[in-house]
Design a protein around this motif. Structure first.
Motif, PDB file in Angstrom:
ATOM      1  N   ILE A 180      26.989 -33.514 108.629  1.00 21.43           N
ATOM      2  CA  ILE A 180      27.184 -33.181 107.229  1.00 21.43           C
ATOM      3  C   ILE A 180      26.812 -34.079 106.168  1.00 21.43           C
ATOM      4  CG2 ILE A 180      28.281 -32.494 105.106  1.00 21.43           C
ATOM      5  CD1 ILE A 180      29.766 -30.218 106.717  1.00 21.43           C
ATOM      6  N   VAL A 181      25.758 -34.706 105.326  1.00 21.91           N
ATOM      7  CA  VAL A 181      25.464 -35.824 104.711  1.00 21.91           C
ATOM      8  C   VAL A 181      25.217 -35.671 103.138  1.00 21.91           C
ATOM      9  CG1 VAL A 181      23.396 -38.089 104.656  1.00 21.91           C
ATOM     10  CG2 VAL A 181      24.521 -36.983 106.870  1.00 21.91           C
ATOM     11  N   ASP A 182      26.300 -36.071 102.327  1.00 23.99           N
ATOM     12  CA  ASP A 182      25.961 -36.320 100.858  1.00 23.99           C
ATOM     13  C   ASP A 182      25.211 -36.843 100.574  1.00 23.99           C
ATOM     14  OD1 ASP A 182      26.793 -35.180  98.264  1.00 23.99           O
ATOM     15  OD2 ASP A 182      28.627 -36.753  98.444  1.00 23.99           O
ATOM     16  N   ILE A 183      24.397 -36.234  99.885  1.00 19.31           N
ATOM     17  CA  ILE A 183      23.516 -36.578  99.129  1.00 19.31           C
ATOM     18  C   ILE A 183      23.202 -35.620  97.770  1.00 19.31           C
ATOM     19  CG2 ILE A 183      21.242 -36.121 101.439  1.00 19.31           C
ATOM     20  CD1 ILE A 183      20.587 -33.336 100.264  1.00 19.31           C
ATOM     21  N   THR A 184      24.071 -35.306  97.004  1.00 21.18           N
ATOM     22  CA  THR A 184      23.761 -35.418  95.489  1.00 21.18           C
ATOM     23  C   THR A 184      23.701 -36.334  95.248  1.00 21.18           C
ATOM     24  OG1 THR A 184      26.530 -34.074  96.121  1.00 21.18           O
ATOM     25  CG2 THR A 184      25.736 -34.121  94.437  1.00 21.18           C
ATOM     26  N   VAL A 185      23.602 -37.878  94.950  1.00 20.37           N
ATOM     27  CA  VAL A 185      22.804 -38.652  94.077  1.00 20.37           C
ATOM     28  C   VAL A 185      21.393 -38.323  94.468  1.00 20.37           C
ATOM     29  CG1 VAL A 185      23.072 -41.115  94.014  1.00 20.37           C
ATOM     30  CG2 VAL A 185      24.867 -40.295  94.395  1.00 20.37           C
ATOM     31  N   ALA A 186      20.990 -38.416  95.888  1.00 21.21           N
ATOM     32  CA  ALA A 186      19.382 -38.934  96.284  1.00 21.21           C
ATOM     33  C   ALA A 186      19.192 -37.448  95.463  1.00 21.21           C
ATOM     34  CB  ALA A 186      19.680 -38.369  97.711  1.00 21.21           C
ATOM     35  N   LYS A 187      19.696 -35.841  95.296  1.00 15.00           N
ATOM     36  CA  LYS A 187      19.038 -35.150  94.247  1.00 15.00           C
ATOM     37  C   LYS A 187      19.062 -35.332  93.184  1.00 15.00           C
ATOM     38  CE  LYS A 187      18.173 -31.258  97.530  1.00 15.00           C
ATOM     39  NZ  LYS A 187      16.795 -30.682  97.056  1.00 15.00           N
ATOM     40  N   GLN A 188      19.948 -35.959  92.607  1.00  9.77           N
ATOM     41  CA  GLN A 188      19.996 -36.394  91.042  1.00  9.77           C
ATOM     42  C   GLN A 188      19.194 -36.666  90.762  1.00  9.77           C
ATOM     43  OE1 GLN A 188      22.061 -34.677  89.138  1.00  9.77           O
ATOM     44  NE2 GLN A 188      20.657 -35.804  87.321  1.00  9.77           N
ATOM     45  N   LEU A 189      18.629 -37.976  91.564  1.00 12.66           N
ATOM     46  CA  LEU A 189      17.718 -38.918  91.449  1.00 12.66           C
ATOM     47  C   LEU A 189      16.235 -38.124  91.601  1.00 12.66           C
ATOM     48  CD1 LEU A 189      16.582 -41.462  91.110  1.00 12.66           C
ATOM     49  CD2 LEU A 189      16.861 -42.010  93.658  1.00 12.66           C
ATOM     50  N   GLU A 190      16.315 -37.273  92.547  1.00  8.84           N
ATOM     51  CA  GLU A 190      15.742 -36.572  92.855  1.00  8.84           C
ATOM     52  C   GLU A 190      14.966 -35.470  91.795  1.00  8.84           C
ATOM     53  OE1 GLU A 190      13.681 -32.805  94.925  1.00  8.84           O
ATOM     54  OE2 GLU A 190      15.000 -33.779  96.230  1.00  8.84           O
ATOM     55  N   PHE A 191      15.417 -34.844  90.896  1.00 14.89           N
ATOM     56  CA  PHE A 191      16.032 -34.486  89.460  1.00 14.89           C
ATOM     57  C   PHE A 191      15.463 -35.152  88.381  1.00 14.89           C
ATOM     58  CE2 PHE A 191      18.911 -31.292  91.811  1.00 14.89           C
ATOM     59  CZ  PHE A 191      18.218 -30.993  91.797  1.00 14.89           C
ATOM     60  N   ASP A 192      16.544 -36.327  88.307  1.00 17.21           N
ATOM     61  CA  ASP A 192      15.365 -37.142  86.950  1.00 17.21           C
ATOM     62  C   ASP A 192      13.821 -37.606  87.255  1.00 17.21           C
ATOM     63  OD1 ASP A 192      17.996 -37.033  86.873  1.00 17.21           O
ATOM     64  OD2 ASP A 192      18.976 -39.233  87.176  1.00 17.21           O
ATOM     65  N   ILE A 193      13.768 -37.981  88.560  1.00 13.56           N
ATOM     66  CA  ILE A 193      12.224 -38.341  88.776  1.00 13.56           C
ATOM     67  C   ILE A 193      11.455 -36.942  88.446  1.00 13.56           C
ATOM     68  CG2 ILE A 193      10.356 -38.836  90.404  1.00 13.56           C
ATOM     69  CD1 ILE A 193      12.727 -40.412  92.669  1.00 13.56           C
ATOM     70  N   GLN A 194      12.192 -36.063  88.732  1.00 15.69           N
ATOM     71  CA  GLN A 194      11.174 -34.602  88.487  1.00 15.69           C
ATOM     72  C   GLN A 194      10.679 -34.829  86.936  1.00 15.69           C
ATOM     73  OE1 GLN A 194       9.386 -32.976  90.033  1.00 15.69           O
ATOM     74  NE2 GLN A 194       8.126 -31.438  88.147  1.00 15.69           N
ATOM     75  N   ASP A 195      12.248 -34.399  86.113  1.00 10.01           N
ATOM     76  CA  ASP A 195      12.065 -35.004  84.804  1.00 10.01           C
ATOM     77  C   ASP A 195      11.372 -36.435  83.948  1.00 10.01           C
ATOM     78  OD1 ASP A 195      13.596 -32.706  84.542  1.00 10.01           O
ATOM     79  OD2 ASP A 195      16.056 -33.944  84.711  1.00 10.01           O
ATOM     80  N   ALA A 196      11.742 -37.159  84.539  1.00 19.75           N
ATOM     81  CA  ALA A 196      10.689 -38.144  84.224  1.00 19.75           C
ATOM     82  C   ALA A 196       9.161 -37.613  84.561  1.00 19.75           C
ATOM     83  CB  ALA A 196      11.022 -38.980  84.967  1.00 19.75           C
ATOM     84  N   ARG A 197       8.747 -37.037  85.359  1.00 18.26           N
ATOM     85  CA  ARG A 197       7.092 -37.167  85.627  1.00 18.26           C
ATOM     86  C   ARG A 197       6.581 -36.192  84.716  1.00 18.26           C
ATOM     87  NH1 ARG A 197       8.017 -36.321  90.671  1.00 18.26           N
ATOM     88  NH2 ARG A 197       7.042 -38.153  91.371  1.00 18.26           N
ATOM     89  N   GLU A 198       7.497 -34.913  84.494  1.00 15.30           N
ATOM     90  CA  GLU A 198       7.474 -33.544  83.524  1.00 15.30           C
ATOM     91  C   GLU A 198       7.426 -34.685  81.782  1.00 15.30           C
ATOM     92  OE1 GLU A 198      10.092 -31.101  83.303  1.00 15.30           O
ATOM     93  OE2 GLU A 198       9.660 -30.481  85.868  1.00 15.30           O
ATOM     94  N   TYR A 199       8.483 -35.356  81.830  1.00 14.72           N
ATOM     95  CA  TYR A 199       8.219 -35.837  80.314  1.00 14.72           C
ATOM     96  C   TYR A 199       7.064 -37.088  80.705  1.00 14.72           C
ATOM     97  CZ  TYR A 199       9.426 -39.448  76.640  1.00 14.72           C
ATOM     98  OH  TYR A 199       8.983 -39.937  75.758  1.00 14.72           O
ATOM     99  N   ALA A 200       6.567 -37.333  81.192  1.00 13.94           N
ATOM    100  CA  ALA A 200       5.746 -38.471  81.554  1.00 13.94           C
ATOM    101  C   ALA A 200       3.927 -38.013  81.173  1.00 13.94           C
ATOM    102  CB  ALA A 200       5.409 -39.668  82.470  1.00 13.94           C
ATOM    103  N   GLU A 201       4.155 -36.395  82.269  1.00 11.46           N
ATOM    104  CA  GLU A 201       2.924 -35.786  82.033  1.00 11.46           C
ATOM    105  C   GLU A 201       2.859 -35.845  80.663  1.00 11.46           C
ATOM    106  OE1 GLU A 201       3.457 -32.439  84.824  1.00 11.46           O
ATOM    107  OE2 GLU A 201       2.452 -34.119  87.018  1.00 11.46           O
ATOM    108  N   SER A 202       3.505 -35.359  80.084  1.00  7.54           N
ATOM    109  CA  SER A 202       3.609 -34.939  78.771  1.00  7.54           C
ATOM    110  C   SER A 202       2.717 -35.309  77.569  1.00  7.54           C
ATOM    111  CB  SER A 202       5.104 -33.795  78.214  1.00  7.54           C
ATOM    112  OG  SER A 202       5.822 -35.201  77.610  1.00  7.54           O
ATOM    113  N   ILE A 203       3.218 -36.576  77.629  1.00  9.33           N
ATOM    114  CA  ILE A 203       2.583 -37.491  76.837  1.00  9.33           C
ATOM    115  C   ILE A 203       1.281 -38.176  77.249  1.00  9.33           C
ATOM    116  CG2 ILE A 203       5.014 -38.456  76.634  1.00  9.33           C
ATOM    117  CD1 ILE A 203       5.027 -40.422  77.477  1.00  9.33           C
TER     118      ILE A 203
END
Length: 709
Positions: A180-203
């Motif tokens: 079992i490997v804790d990937i919470t930080v990596a997942k949060q970073l993945e979500f942040d990157i996705q949010d950043a990508r969607e924000y970027a695509e909107s502008i």
């Protein structure tokens, strides 16, 4: 097989037997001699087996000690490994758990043993994922992975990567080792990157220049369409890659690295660099890179906007300008001495030029005066031609038509309601179009409605629209003509045919500018100019109770009475020439002349169908004329005979007073119907002979009470 203690290697059985045999023989040599050879051999064999068993027991003991040592080392590694480990059975029950796993889950090891692992899963979506994962591990060899959410003892939820492999399997039991490997930080970073990508695509798509959006690791989140088209790349080749890796690292430019590094260290400061480089897909270009760092508070991360502007042409122009400037400076220095020497001569030339300019200015003033006079004359002539010959599509120069032109010019700029009166075929629709084109509403549509051709049941929905299901068969919503004409003009042709029950609704539109769709209670506002037309006597219709008096006064704001063709006979030659040219182009004939006799014949005709009838006669004449001269004798004789017959039927002879226009029209229609055996439509129908639409003919028949006997 056995293990050699000295050399720590596996000893084959044959070698072991050989060593035992040597030891046995050495022992035999020490024994006293025997006369019985068989007994010695038997004793020797027994000794060999004894020694062999002793050696095997020693080897097995050593192997057991090594296995125990290995097991202890494995248990120590298992317990104190930095990664969480679990041992599960094939049902997902926890058999063992190490300290890292206990700490990760926040649960004591003893409380984990013999507990179903599914109790730790945080959501319902993770249950089937874990079950499918176990089935894959038991069913197939190898290492299998999955990602699920687990609940810690304190109630917090973490994302983990679950990796499992089967240790041993049989029909009844499977042992599964899982990490079992804790990937919470990596997942949060993945979500942040996705949010950043969607924000970027909107502008990015709002920018009209190439633009790339990077995250804080310089990975491309998105780019706009202009970037893809300029640098000949696709989103698949761009998004997710590092900026320096585009085009096989052809974007690894030192100036670009410096720009991005400065941007990352200067927060929101805007920096830019000019980069001259061979860019993949577009060749050697000079690009102005502009970078800006933006902090997204909602996701707690930074993004970099990297805008690009192709300044290759600008740089080239600047270089050429600089070269031209240098060349000019050199030429100026070279010419300074020559200009100094020629100064006196230049002064004289300037004086001469001033004299020439004064003369030229006088000439220019005279030319301007002549030009203004010519333009004024041209405008006057155009107005005269328009006044004498046509107004838009209205052909003619007779006095009655000039009066119509004057009335149209007066009322067109206004928003007043216009009522066009006159016989059928006199051009009421053409005048309505001319009024609209000369009005302030010419940029909006002119919507034409022929009230006589609309079925009585559909007049209301056509004029005011309907909602879906307003009546049987209305399976969709329909926008009415008044709604379509909003801001423009609506032409209500044959207004006298409008049913009495709809006249009140039309009156409301004229008075208040509002109405409701059929089947709806919502009031719709509209701004429409109304032009109405009729060939009926509306005052008689009012007396007969067929037309509302208040509606008449609302429509009769600016009445225009169209003259019949028989009152503007001098326009017939112009109309004939116009129609001949029109049908020459349409049919492909070359009718070039019209004889005087033909024109006289056409001018003497009564023309109950007016211009529309004349147009039909000319079209038929162009079709049947064999040469370049217009021939209308056969077709026109039929009309002439019809008129004469109508005169004979009415008992009117030359010199006597003629019948009223309505009576003549009724007699003419009746005569044509009798001639066609009451056939209205078709090639040889009465509508074709009269030059009017079948629906208009039926309306006339209803108006005059003509029914088949």
């Amino acid at each position: 097989m056995s293990i050699d203690n000295d050399q720590n290697r596996v000893i084959p059985t044959a070698e072991l037997r050989s060593k035992a045999d040597k030891r046995s023989r050495k022992s035999e040599a020490e024994l006293p001699s025997s006369t019985e050879l068989d007994m010695q051999r038997l004793l020797h064999t027994l000794q060999v087996h004894k020694i062999e068993l002793e050696m095997q027991n020693a080897s097995l003991k050593q192997a057991a000690d090594e296995v125990e040592t290995t097991r202890n080392k494995y248990a120590e590694l298992y317990d104190f490994a930095p990664v969480g480990y679990l041992t599960l059975d094939n049902r997902g029950v926890i058999c063992e758990a190490n300290l890292a796993c206990s700490q990760l889950l926040g649960v004591a090891r003893k409380l984990l043993i013999n507990k179903p692992f599914t109790m730790l899963i945080a959501d319902a979506e993770g249950q089937p994922i874990f079950s499918e994962h176990l089935e894959r591990v038991v069913r197939s060899h190898g290492i299998h992975k999955c990602e699920i959410k687990l609940s810690q003892n304190n109630g917090e939820v973490i994302y983990v990567q679950f990796q499992s492999s089967a240790l041993d399997t049989n029909e009844n039991k499977s042992s599964i080792l899982s990490s079992i490997v804790d990937i919470t930080v990596a997942k949060q970073l993945e979500f942040d990157i996705q949010d950043a990508r969607e924000y970027a695509e909107s502008i990015v798509e709002t920018i009209r220049e190439p633009l790339v959006v990077l995250d804080s690791t310089l990975q491309i989140l998105t780019a706009n369409h202009c970037f893809y088209s300029t640098f000949k790349v696709t989103p698949k080749e761009t998004v997710g890659r590092f900026i320096y890796d585009i085009g096989n690292r052809q974007w690894d430019i030192p100036q670009l690295r410096v720009l991005i590094e400065e941007t990352l260290t200067q927060n929101t400061a805007i920096t830019d660099y000019e980069v001259e480089h061979d860019f993949p897909g577009v060749g050697h270009k000079t690009i102005l890179f502009t970078a800006r760092q933006i902090f997204r508070k909602d996701v707690g991360s930074h993004i970099i906007l990297l805008a690009m502007e192709d300044i290759t042409d600008r740089k080239q122009l600047l270089d050429e300008l600089q070269k031209a400037h240098d060349k000019l400076e050199s030429a100026v220095k070279k010419r300074t001495k020559e200009l100094t020497r020629a100064n006196l001569q230049l002064t004289e030339e300037i004086a001469e030029r001033k004299k020439a300019e004064l003369s030229l200015q006088g000439t220019y003033a005279e030319i301007k005066l002549l030009k203004d006079r010519l333009q004024a004359e041209n405008i006057y002539l155009q107005q005269e031609v328009a006044l004498q010959y046509n107004f838009g599509e209205i052909i003619g120069r007779s006095d009655p038509l000039v009066t119509i032109f004057s009335q149209v010019k007066q009322v067109a700029p206004m928003n007043a309601t216009v009522l066009l009166l006159g016989e059928t075929g006199t051009g009421k629709g053409v005048v309505a179009g001319a009024i609209h084109r000369s009005s302030t509403r010419k940029g909006r549509p002119l919507i034409t409605v022929n009230c006589a051709t609309l079925p009585a049941a559909l007049v209301e929905s056509e004029l005011f629209g309907r909602e879906k299901g307003a009546f049987t068969g209305s399976d969709s919503r329909q926008i009415g003509r008044f709604e379509l004409a909003d801001g423009g003009t609506i032409f209500l042709d044959e207004i006298g045919e409008l049913p009495l029950e709809l006249q009140s609704k039309l009156l409301r539109v004229i008075q208040d500018g509002e109405f409701e769709r059929l089947g709806s209670s919502r009031t719709i506002k509209t701004d429409v100019r109304i032009i109405a037309a009729t060939n009926r006597n509306l005052k008689e219709e009012i007396r007969a109770g067929k037309f509302r008096e208040d509606l008449y006064y609302r429509l009769n704001v600016f009445p225009i009475t169209m003259p019949p063709l028989r009152q503007r006979r001098e326009d017939i030659p112009l109309l004939v020439n116009h129609f001949v040219s029109k049908f020459n182009n349409k049919i492909g004939k070359r009718i070039e002349t019209v004889s005087t006799n033909t024109l006289n014949l056409l001018q003497d005709y009564y023309w109950p169908g007016n211009v529309r009838e004349l147009e039909s006669v000319i079209e038929r004449a162009v079709i049947i004329s064999p040469g370049s001269s217009l021939q209308v004798l056969d077709r026109f004789e039929a009309f002439q005979n019809t008129v004469e017959t109508a005169g004979e039927m009415s008992g009117v002879t030359a010199g006597e007073s003629v019948k009223a226009l309505a009576d003549l029209e009724r007699d003419h229609i009746l005569q044509v119907l009798l001639k066609t055996a009451w056939r209205i439509e078709g090639k040889n129908g009465a509508a074709v002979l009269l030059g009017i639409n079948p629906s208009t003919l039926r309306a006339r028949m209803r108006k005059f009470g003509i029914v088949r006997q």
